[in-house]
Design a protein around this motif. Structure first.
Motif, PDB file in Angstrom:
ATOM      1  N   ALA A   1       0.744  -1.265  -0.041  1.00 32.71           N
ATOM      2  CA  ALA A   1      -0.145  -0.044  -0.025  1.00 32.71           C
ATOM      3  C   ALA A   1       0.755   0.647   0.384  1.00 32.71           C
ATOM      4  O   ALA A   1       1.869   0.928   0.536  1.00 32.71           O
ATOM      5  CB  ALA A   1      -0.575   0.543   1.546  1.00 32.71           C
ATOM      6  N   THR A   2       0.472   2.180  -1.036  1.00 29.60           N
ATOM      7  CA  THR A   2       1.321   3.127  -0.480  1.00 29.60           C
ATOM      8  C   THR A   2       0.836   4.961  -1.470  1.00 29.60           C
ATOM      9  O   THR A   2      -0.717   4.470  -1.989  1.00 29.60           O
ATOM     10  CB  THR A   2       2.106   3.024  -2.191  1.00 29.60           C
ATOM     11  OG1 THR A   2       3.299   4.466  -2.050  1.00 29.60           O
ATOM     12  CG2 THR A   2       2.325   2.794  -3.308  1.00 29.60           C
ATOM     13  N   GLU A   3       1.404   5.818  -1.743  1.00 29.54           N
ATOM     14  CA  GLU A   3       0.432   6.786  -2.449  1.00 29.54           C
ATOM     15  C   GLU A   3       1.343   7.146  -3.439  1.00 29.54           C
ATOM     16  O   GLU A   3       2.366   7.303  -3.431  1.00 29.54           O
ATOM     17  CB  GLU A   3      -0.152   8.168  -0.846  1.00 29.54           C
ATOM     18  CG  GLU A   3      -0.733   7.251  -0.245  1.00 29.54           C
ATOM     19  CD  GLU A   3      -0.478   8.503   0.933  1.00 29.54           C
ATOM     20  OE1 GLU A   3      -0.243   9.921   0.812  1.00 29.54           O
ATOM     21  OE2 GLU A   3      -0.878   8.172   2.097  1.00 29.54           O
ATOM     22  N   ALA A   4       0.443   7.892  -4.569  1.00 32.87           N
ATOM     23  CA  ALA A   4       1.832   8.573  -5.709  1.00 32.87           C
ATOM     24  C   ALA A   4       2.683   9.348  -5.014  1.00 32.87           C
ATOM     25  O   ALA A   4       3.904   9.688  -5.624  1.00 32.87           O
ATOM     26  CB  ALA A   4       0.217   9.410  -5.867  1.00 32.87           C
ATOM     27  N   ARG A   5       2.550  10.121  -4.147  1.00 39.75           N
ATOM     28  CA  ARG A   5       3.547  11.142  -3.445  1.00 39.75           C
ATOM     29  C   ARG A   5       4.534  10.293  -3.143  1.00 39.75           C
ATOM     30  O   ARG A   5       5.871  10.719  -3.125  1.00 39.75           O
ATOM     31  CB  ARG A   5       3.252  12.166  -2.656  1.00 39.75           C
ATOM     32  CG  ARG A   5       2.935  11.588  -1.635  1.00 39.75           C
ATOM     33  CD  ARG A   5       2.115  12.313  -0.315  1.00 39.75           C
ATOM     34  NE  ARG A   5       1.475  11.841   0.710  1.00 39.75           N
ATOM     35  CZ  ARG A   5       2.248  11.594   1.768  1.00 39.75           C
ATOM     36  NH1 ARG A   5       3.754  11.553   1.207  1.00 39.75           N
ATOM     37  NH2 ARG A   5       1.327  11.246   3.050  1.00 39.75           N
ATOM     38  N   GLN A   6       4.777   8.793  -3.032  1.00 45.54           N
ATOM     39  CA  GLN A   6       5.771   8.686  -1.934  1.00 45.54           C
ATOM     40  C   GLN A   6       6.717   7.028  -3.168  1.00 45.54           C
ATOM     41  O   GLN A   6       7.368   6.623  -3.228  1.00 45.54           O
ATOM     42  CB  GLN A   6       5.458   7.193  -1.004  1.00 45.54           C
ATOM     43  CG  GLN A   6       4.429   7.667  -0.161  1.00 45.54           C
ATOM     44  CD  GLN A   6       3.352   6.659   0.990  1.00 45.54           C
ATOM     45  OE1 GLN A   6       3.369   6.190   0.804  1.00 45.54           O
ATOM     46  NE2 GLN A   6       3.567   6.887   1.870  1.00 45.54           N
ATOM     47  N   VAL A   7       6.979   8.433  -4.485  1.00 45.57           N
ATOM     48  CA  VAL A   7       8.413   7.721  -4.827  1.00 45.57           C
ATOM     49  C   VAL A   7       9.260   7.373  -4.073  1.00 45.57           C
ATOM     50  O   VAL A   7       9.960   6.206  -4.978  1.00 45.57           O
ATOM     51  CB  VAL A   7       8.604   9.120  -5.987  1.00 45.57           C
ATOM     52  CG1 VAL A   7       9.810   8.133  -7.093  1.00 45.57           C
ATOM     53  CG2 VAL A   7       7.486   9.532  -7.084  1.00 45.57           C
ATOM     54  N   GLU A   8      10.004   7.724  -3.267  1.00 39.37           N
ATOM     55  CA  GLU A   8      11.301   7.284  -2.697  1.00 39.37           C
ATOM     56  C   GLU A   8      11.242   6.211  -2.580  1.00 39.37           C
ATOM     57  O   GLU A   8      12.231   5.667  -2.808  1.00 39.37           O
ATOM     58  CB  GLU A   8      12.261   8.989  -2.230  1.00 39.37           C
ATOM     59  CG  GLU A   8      12.582   9.859  -3.257  1.00 39.37           C
ATOM     60  CD  GLU A   8      13.160  10.753  -1.581  1.00 39.37           C
ATOM     61  OE1 GLU A   8      13.817  10.183  -0.453  1.00 39.37           O
ATOM     62  OE2 GLU A   8      13.866  11.591  -2.297  1.00 39.37           O
ATOM     63  N   ALA A   9      10.161   5.982  -1.839  1.00 42.29           N
ATOM     64  CA  ALA A   9       9.870   4.981  -1.068  1.00 42.29           C
ATOM     65  C   ALA A   9       9.609   3.613  -1.856  1.00 42.29           C
ATOM     66  O   ALA A   9      10.327   2.611  -0.810  1.00 42.29           O
ATOM     67  CB  ALA A   9       8.538   5.070   0.462  1.00 42.29           C
ATOM     68  N   ARG A  10       9.039   3.500  -2.830  1.00 42.05           N
ATOM     69  CA  ARG A  10       8.885   3.096  -3.972  1.00 42.05           C
ATOM     70  C   ARG A  10      10.339   2.428  -4.735  1.00 42.05           C
ATOM     71  O   ARG A  10      10.717   1.735  -4.430  1.00 42.05           O
ATOM     72  CB  ARG A  10       8.176   3.231  -4.840  1.00 42.05           C
ATOM     73  CG  ARG A  10       6.026   3.227  -4.409  1.00 42.05           C
ATOM     74  CD  ARG A  10       5.551   3.573  -5.580  1.00 42.05           C
ATOM     75  NE  ARG A  10       5.340   4.539  -6.261  1.00 42.05           N
ATOM     76  CZ  ARG A  10       4.968   5.734  -6.307  1.00 42.05           C
ATOM     77  NH1 ARG A  10       3.783   5.370  -5.089  1.00 42.05           N
ATOM     78  NH2 ARG A  10       5.201   6.804  -6.054  1.00 42.05           N
TER      79      ARG A  10
ATOM     80  N   GLN B   1      12.380   5.142   7.336  1.00 40.73           N
ATOM     81  CA  GLN B   1      12.381   6.217   5.774  1.00 40.73           C
ATOM     82  C   GLN B   1      13.207   5.615   4.892  1.00 40.73           C
ATOM     83  O   GLN B   1      14.223   4.753   4.964  1.00 40.73           O
ATOM     84  CB  GLN B   1      12.764   8.044   5.917  1.00 40.73           C
ATOM     85  CG  GLN B   1      12.532   8.698   7.476  1.00 40.73           C
ATOM     86  CD  GLN B   1      11.497   9.201   6.370  1.00 40.73           C
ATOM     87  OE1 GLN B   1      11.155   9.596   5.414  1.00 40.73           O
ATOM     88  NE2 GLN B   1       9.981   8.719   7.774  1.00 40.73           N
ATOM     89  N   PRO B   2      13.138   5.970   3.142  1.00 40.09           N
ATOM     90  CA  PRO B   2      13.230   5.243   2.430  1.00 40.09           C
ATOM     91  C   PRO B   2      15.580   5.937   2.549  1.00 40.09           C
ATOM     92  O   PRO B   2      16.046   4.127   2.236  1.00 40.09           O
ATOM     93  CB  PRO B   2      12.856   6.274   1.129  1.00 40.09           C
ATOM     94  CG  PRO B   2      12.334   6.931   1.821  1.00 40.09           C
ATOM     95  CD  PRO B   2      11.784   7.150   2.494  1.00 40.09           C
ATOM     96  N   ASN B   3      16.300   6.344   3.027  1.00 41.42           N
ATOM     97  CA  ASN B   3      17.789   6.141   3.259  1.00 41.42           C
ATOM     98  C   ASN B   3      17.679   5.076   4.288  1.00 41.42           C
ATOM     99  O   ASN B   3      18.737   4.784   4.201  1.00 41.42           O
ATOM    100  CB  ASN B   3      17.647   7.547   3.177  1.00 41.42           C
ATOM    101  CG  ASN B   3      17.298   8.021   4.549  1.00 41.42           C
ATOM    102  OD1 ASN B   3      16.169   7.944   4.839  1.00 41.42           O
ATOM    103  ND2 ASN B   3      18.308   8.701   5.380  1.00 41.42           N
ATOM    104  N   GLU B   4      17.079   5.234   5.336  1.00 37.81           N
ATOM    105  CA  GLU B   4      17.389   4.046   6.666  1.00 37.81           C
ATOM    106  C   GLU B   4      16.726   2.637   5.922  1.00 37.81           C
ATOM    107  O   GLU B   4      18.037   2.124   5.913  1.00 37.81           O
ATOM    108  CB  GLU B   4      16.676   4.267   7.532  1.00 37.81           C
ATOM    109  CG  GLU B   4      16.397   5.273   8.337  1.00 37.81           C
ATOM    110  CD  GLU B   4      15.362   5.672   8.948  1.00 37.81           C
ATOM    111  OE1 GLU B   4      15.549   5.750  10.156  1.00 37.81           O
ATOM    112  OE2 GLU B   4      14.078   5.795   8.821  1.00 37.81           O
ATOM    113  N   LEU B   5      16.425   2.682   4.981  1.00 36.95           N
ATOM    114  CA  LEU B   5      15.571   1.437   4.244  1.00 36.95           C
ATOM    115  C   LEU B   5      17.070   0.722   3.400  1.00 36.95           C
ATOM    116  O   LEU B   5      17.421  -0.044   3.193  1.00 36.95           O
ATOM    117  CB  LEU B   5      14.240   1.352   3.540  1.00 36.95           C
ATOM    118  CG  LEU B   5      13.767   0.118   3.088  1.00 36.95           C
ATOM    119  CD1 LEU B   5      13.929  -1.073   4.082  1.00 36.95           C
ATOM    120  CD2 LEU B   5      12.910   0.346   2.366  1.00 36.95           C
ATOM    121  N   LEU B   6      17.732   1.905   2.859  1.00 34.63           N
ATOM    122  CA  LEU B   6      18.456   0.925   1.980  1.00 34.63           C
ATOM    123  C   LEU B   6      20.015   0.528   2.989  1.00 34.63           C
ATOM    124  O   LEU B   6      20.961   0.060   2.995  1.00 34.63           O
ATOM    125  CB  LEU B   6      19.129   2.243   0.914  1.00 34.63           C
ATOM    126  CG  LEU B   6      17.719   2.797  -0.291  1.00 34.63           C
ATOM    127  CD1 LEU B   6      18.129   3.938  -1.031  1.00 34.63           C
ATOM    128  CD2 LEU B   6      18.040   1.316  -1.841  1.00 34.63           C
TER     129      LEU B   6
END
Length: 404
Positions: free
Chosen positions: A141-150, A370-375
């Motif tokens: 589940a995501t939202e359009a604005r969450q490009v970095e997360a995807r 957050q995306p940077n933490e995930l990476l």
């Protein structure tokens, strides 16, 4: 003598007050701190969606009532469409309350049709591209604005080659955003879809209150386009998922896939949040009982592929609630299916677990990334997964005195 008696009475009164205060403190600690610890759930990690019934956790299926809804028809579909802008998905039906009964399995999963909303972006051939049914479908589940997360998920736990020995596909679930911003996001999203072919989007308002709609969209897609998938995982875009551990240790592709299987962070014995100021408020008129059936936290749950059609099928006769994980639990209850507790309570976490490669090599989900933490943490885990707990074991041995 009178002065001495007054002094004595005052002293005794102070002592009694002190003892009562101490007793009250002990009672508070027992119910708010020690009991949650004994049950394995720290008090600050409770799910805000619900309030806990601390006194009655027994009984697999407590009695509860729910307003029934008819099968989706053209008339109901028109009602649903009229509510898109309000961000509410409700099937209008009888206002009478009736005790839920289980539905025969023969009546479910057959003849599934597309849901009430049309696709704006779809990937109907995603499941058959490799010539075989996937072992695991990831619905995020995501939202359009969450490009970095995807993008972070595509490079980490959602990478379709993360577990090369089995087939894995990744799909992001979205609704639509209105206005000029929505139009701009839509163009970006369509370009992203053309590049990655991993986006599902339908024409409903993408809002918190439509998370149930979003999840049912994913289940409907699996039922229609990927019915032979062995397992499905629904999770969120701010999660860390140890995909390899999920597949190799929990699902185990070397054994025959389970049926009617549903697991995650089991929430058993919880009741509705009645605080009107809460984001997770559940009005009594929507859910009148004081206890939910067992459900799994929506941050991450796993189910056998056969349940996608069954859950979606039974949802057509269950009034929609905006709390997605609770709603799926209600559908399971009506199917007569109790979620399976994971073998280890530490596997599925709906809170943030402090990172160490040893801990993260033995869990499935952790929340709040957050995306940077995930990476960062994913790449660290991949480089240390084969000896993740070696340093910890050495330190433990160093602290243990040896016998002379």
């Amino acid at each position: 003598i009178m002065q001495w008696r007054r002094r004595y009475c005052c002293t005794r009164a102070v002592q009694v007050f002190y003892l009562l205060s101490l007793l009250g403190l002990v009672v508070f600690l027992v119910h708010q701190v020690w009991l949650p610890r004994l049950s394995g759930t720290p008090p600050w990690r409770g799910n805000p969606v619900v309030s806990m019934d601390k006194w009655n956790l027994s009984g697999q299926h407590s009695s509860w009532r729910l307003v029934s809804a008819p099968q989706v028809s053209s008339g109901v579909q028109a009602n649903l469409s009229s509510h898109k802008k309000e961000g509410v998905f409700s099937a209008r039906g009888s206002s009478s309350e009736n005790t839920m009964a289980t539905v025969p399995e023969a009546e479910l999963g057959g003849g599934i049709s597309p849901g009430p909303f049309s696709y704006t972006i779809n990937e109907p051939d995603k499941c058959v591209q490799n010539g075989r049914a996937p072992f695991l479908v990831l619905l995020v589940a995501t939202e359009a604005r969450q490009v970095e997360a995807r993008n972070a998920i595509r490079q980490t736990w959602g990478n379709e080659s993360a577990v090369p020995a089995v087939g894995l596909i990744r799909l992001f679930l979205l609704g639509k955003t209105e206005g000029e911003l929505g139009a701009l996001q839509q163009r970006t999203l369509e370009a992203e879809s053309q590049r990655y072919h991993d986006i599902l989007q339908q024409d409903f308002l993408d809002s918190y209150r439509n998370l149930t709609v979003k999840t049912l969209m994913g289940m409907n897609w699996v039922a229609l386009h990927c019915p032979r998938a062995s397992y499905v995982m629904k999770t969120d875009s701010d999660m860390f998922v140890n995909t390899e551990y999920l597949v190799s240790k929990l699902l185990r592709p070397e054994i025959k896939p389970k049926k009617n299987y549903f697991t995650g962070n089991n929430m058993r014995g919880f009741g509705p949040n009645r605080n009107k100021n809460s984001k997770w408020y559940m009005p009594p008129e929507m859910y009148p009982d004081d206890k939910y059936p067992t459900f799994c936290s929506g941050t991450g749950y796993v189910f056998s592929g056969d349940l996608a059609a069954k859950i979606y099928g039974v949802s057509l006769s269950v009034r929609h609630l905006h709390l997605e994980d609770v709603y799926v639990g209600i559908c399971l209850f009506k199917l007569g299916i109790e979620p399976t507790p994971p073998a280890n309570a530490f596997l599925f976490n709906h809170w943030r677990v402090s990172y160490s490669s040893c801990k993260y090599s033995h869990l499935i989900t952790s929340h709040g990334f957050q995306p940077n933490e995930l990476l960062k943490y994913w790449h660290h885990l991949q480089s240390n997964k084969h000896n993740a707990c070696v340093a910890k074991a050495r330190a433990r041995r160093a602290r243990t005195p040896t016998a002379n």
